[in-house]
Scaffold this active site. Structure first.
Site, PDB file in Angstrom:
ATOM      1  N   GLY A  31       0.811  -1.215   0.000  1.00  0.00           N
ATOM      2  CA  GLY A  31       0.000   0.000   0.000  1.00  0.00           C
ATOM      3  C   GLY A  31       0.844   1.264   0.000  1.00  0.00           C
ATOM      4  O   GLY A  31       2.028   1.227  -0.324  1.00  0.00           O
ATOM      5  N   HIS A  37       4.311   1.607  -8.092  1.00  0.00           N
ATOM      6  CA  HIS A  37       3.334   0.509  -8.011  1.00  0.00           C
ATOM      7  C   HIS A  37       2.419   0.518  -9.239  1.00  0.00           C
ATOM      8  O   HIS A  37       2.120  -0.520  -9.820  1.00  0.00           O
ATOM      9  CB  HIS A  37       2.438   0.668  -6.776  1.00  0.00           C
ATOM     10  CG  HIS A  37       3.161   0.608  -5.462  1.00  0.00           C
ATOM     11  ND1 HIS A  37       3.250   1.690  -4.619  1.00  0.00           N
ATOM     12  CD2 HIS A  37       3.798  -0.406  -4.832  1.00  0.00           C
ATOM     13  CE1 HIS A  37       3.914   1.340  -3.530  1.00  0.00           C
ATOM     14  NE2 HIS A  37       4.269   0.083  -3.627  1.00  0.00           N
ATOM     15  N   GLY A 148       9.062  -4.988  -8.760  1.00  0.00           N
ATOM     16  CA  GLY A 148       9.864  -3.828  -9.175  1.00  0.00           C
ATOM     17  C   GLY A 148      11.345  -4.050  -8.909  1.00  0.00           C
ATOM     18  O   GLY A 148      11.731  -4.535  -7.841  1.00  0.00           O
ATOM     19  N   GLN A 154      15.210  -8.467  -3.383  1.00  0.00           N
ATOM     20  CA  GLN A 154      13.909  -9.131  -3.216  1.00  0.00           C
ATOM     21  C   GLN A 154      13.528  -9.879  -4.503  1.00  0.00           C
ATOM     22  O   GLN A 154      13.023 -11.013  -4.451  1.00  0.00           O
ATOM     23  CB  GLN A 154      12.846  -8.092  -2.870  1.00  0.00           C
ATOM     24  CG  GLN A 154      11.421  -8.608  -2.881  1.00  0.00           C
ATOM     25  CD  GLN A 154      10.474  -7.609  -2.256  1.00  0.00           C
ATOM     26  OE1 GLN A 154      10.366  -7.523  -1.050  1.00  0.00           O
ATOM     27  NE2 GLN A 154       9.788  -6.836  -3.078  1.00  0.00           N
ATOM     28  N   MET A 185      11.050   6.167  -6.400  1.00  0.00           N
ATOM     29  CA  MET A 185       9.783   6.280  -5.664  1.00  0.00           C
ATOM     30  C   MET A 185       9.710   5.182  -4.625  1.00  0.00           C
ATOM     31  O   MET A 185      10.100   4.037  -4.876  1.00  0.00           O
ATOM     32  CB  MET A 185       8.628   6.171  -6.627  1.00  0.00           C
ATOM     33  CG  MET A 185       8.574   7.347  -7.533  1.00  0.00           C
ATOM     34  SD  MET A 185       6.907   7.635  -8.069  1.00  0.00           S
ATOM     35  CE  MET A 185       7.059   9.318  -8.585  1.00  0.00           C
TER      36      MET A 185
HETATM   37  P1  AMP Z   1       6.058  -2.365  -1.655  1.00  0.00           P
HETATM   38  O1  AMP Z   1       4.674  -1.819  -1.526  1.00  0.00           O
HETATM   39  O2  AMP Z   1       7.124  -1.401  -1.280  1.00  0.00           O
HETATM   40  O3  AMP Z   1       6.210  -3.715  -1.006  1.00  0.00           O
HETATM   41  O4  AMP Z   1       6.288  -2.610  -3.202  1.00  0.00           O
HETATM   42  C1  AMP Z   1       5.420  -3.406  -3.959  1.00  0.00           C
HETATM   43  C2  AMP Z   1       6.040  -3.660  -5.309  1.00  0.00           C
HETATM   44  O5  AMP Z   1       6.252  -2.413  -5.970  1.00  0.00           O
HETATM   45  C3  AMP Z   1       7.418  -4.338  -5.198  1.00  0.00           C
HETATM   46  O6  AMP Z   1       7.547  -5.293  -6.240  1.00  0.00           O
HETATM   47  C4  AMP Z   1       8.360  -3.174  -5.391  1.00  0.00           C
HETATM   48  O7  AMP Z   1       9.625  -3.552  -5.905  1.00  0.00           O
HETATM   49  C5  AMP Z   1       7.595  -2.333  -6.395  1.00  0.00           C
HETATM   50  N1  AMP Z   1       8.075  -0.943  -6.356  1.00  0.00           N
HETATM   51  C6  AMP Z   1       8.255  -0.171  -5.257  1.00  0.00           C
HETATM   52  N2  AMP Z   1       8.774   1.016  -5.602  1.00  0.00           N
HETATM   53  C7  AMP Z   1       8.946   0.982  -6.954  1.00  0.00           C
HETATM   54  C8  AMP Z   1       9.456   1.912  -7.906  1.00  0.00           C
HETATM   55  N3  AMP Z   1       9.900   3.105  -7.555  1.00  0.00           N
HETATM   56  N4  AMP Z   1       9.464   1.543  -9.210  1.00  0.00           N
HETATM   57  C9  AMP Z   1       9.015   0.311  -9.590  1.00  0.00           C
HETATM   58  N5  AMP Z   1       8.517  -0.604  -8.736  1.00  0.00           N
HETATM   59  C10 AMP Z   1       8.489  -0.281  -7.438  1.00  0.00           C
END
Ligand code: AMP
Length: 281
Positions: A31, A37, A148, A154, A185
């Site tokens: 979230g 995202h 991402g 990860q 981001m």
């Molecule tokens: P999180 O909510 O931080 O667990 O991220 C959820 C997904 O979004 C994960 O696969 C992250 O690697 C991806 N993500 C987070 N930040 C970015 C970004 N700046 N650019 C691309 N993907 C992202």
């Protein structure tokens, strides 16, 4: 967009869609959504009939309680953004739904992926990531998983998990989306003010400098110089690393892919980023 809270409900629904021959992509998140995202949602929308997003702040992957307690929650805004992005299904479970009483905790053999870099600074983190990803994939049973590259280690851990557990899902790793100034981001950026965000972009600037100098300067010197530079900007540096795709440190530059990775804390907010340093295509 349909919102499901119960695991069995979303499993049944996606199974029924599969029987109709519809393909699905899955974007797991915690979230506090941002354009990073949403880029994953867009990629899934382009490739699949159905896009599923989950929002679950997974307690088992937080090694630091304060970080967990301070994790930003913006659920109404998240739902609005997901609706606008064309996401079809949101899975919004509580903890009991992901980790029911009879949930069996597993050990995962992650080798050095678990002990290096993020693994060293966040003990147990990747075990928690594997637990939640395996569980979410078994609940959603989607065709493709979108992650991402921002969270490079990860991605490597999940790739290893999919291979070793033989999970029938395709993994797509999407490029990092950045602010105009280059700052990657991240939901955690919400805890920085505008001035701090300007300083925080120093992580990206440092990675770019590393990329510019990698052919002429040794990794060791680059790491020392970058660490000093970030410290002078006010960061507490966990690591600056130059590695291959398996996160092994490299000391010479050949033809294989080399990645620069940084983790550093600014004003109590821990930030990570990475960039391919070589080869450049
Ligand atoms: P999180 O909510 O931080 O667990 O991220 C959820 C997904 O979004 C994960 O696969 C992250 O690697 C991806 N993500 C987070 N930040 C970015 C970004 N700046 N650019 C691309 N993907 C992202």
């Amino acid at each position: 967009m349909i919102i499901y809270h119960k695991a069995s409900d979303i499993t049944d629904y996606i199974q029924a869609l599969r029987k109709k021959g519809l393909s699905s992509g899955f974007v797991p998140t915690m979230g506090a959504l941002h354009r990073g995202h949403l880029s994953l949602i867009e990629q899934s929308n382009l490739a699949h009939d159905i896009t599923v997003c989950s929002i679950f702040v997974n307690p088992t992957q937080f090694n630091n309680k304060e970080d967990f307690n301070k994790y930003p929650i913006t659920i109404e805004e998240d739902i609005r953004q997901l609706e606008e992005s064309g996401c079809d299904i949101l899975f919004l479970p509580d903890t009991d739904e992901i980790y029911p009483r009879d949930f069996k905790e597993k050990q995962y053999e992650l080798g050095s992926l678990e002990t290096r870099l993020e693994g060293a600074y966040r003990p147990g983190h990747f075990r928690g990531v594997c637990m939640v990803v395996e569980r979410l994939l078994s609940i959603t049973q989607t065709d493709t998983l979108y992650l991402g590259e921002k969270d490079f280690q990860q991605c490597m851990v999940v790739r290893h998990l999919i291979q070793t557990e033989k999970i029938p899902v395709q993994l797509i790793i999407a490029p990092t989306v950045r602010e105009k100034n280059g700052l990657a981001m991240s939901s955690r950026n919400m805890r920085l003010n505008e001035h701090e965000k300007e300083i925080a972009k120093g992580i990206y600037d440092t990675l770019i400098e590393m990329r510019n100098d990698i052919q002429t300067t040794s990794p060791e010197v680059l790491i020392q110089r970058s660490t000093l530079q970030l410290t002078q900007l006010g960061f507490i540096v966990d690591y600056v690393a130059i590695t291959d795709e398996q996160l092994n440190p490299v000391d010479t530059i050949g033809t294989n892919r080399i990645i620069g990775l940084i983790a550093a804390t600014l004003q109590g907010v821990r930030l990570i980023d990475n960039l391919t340093l070589s080869p450049l295509n």
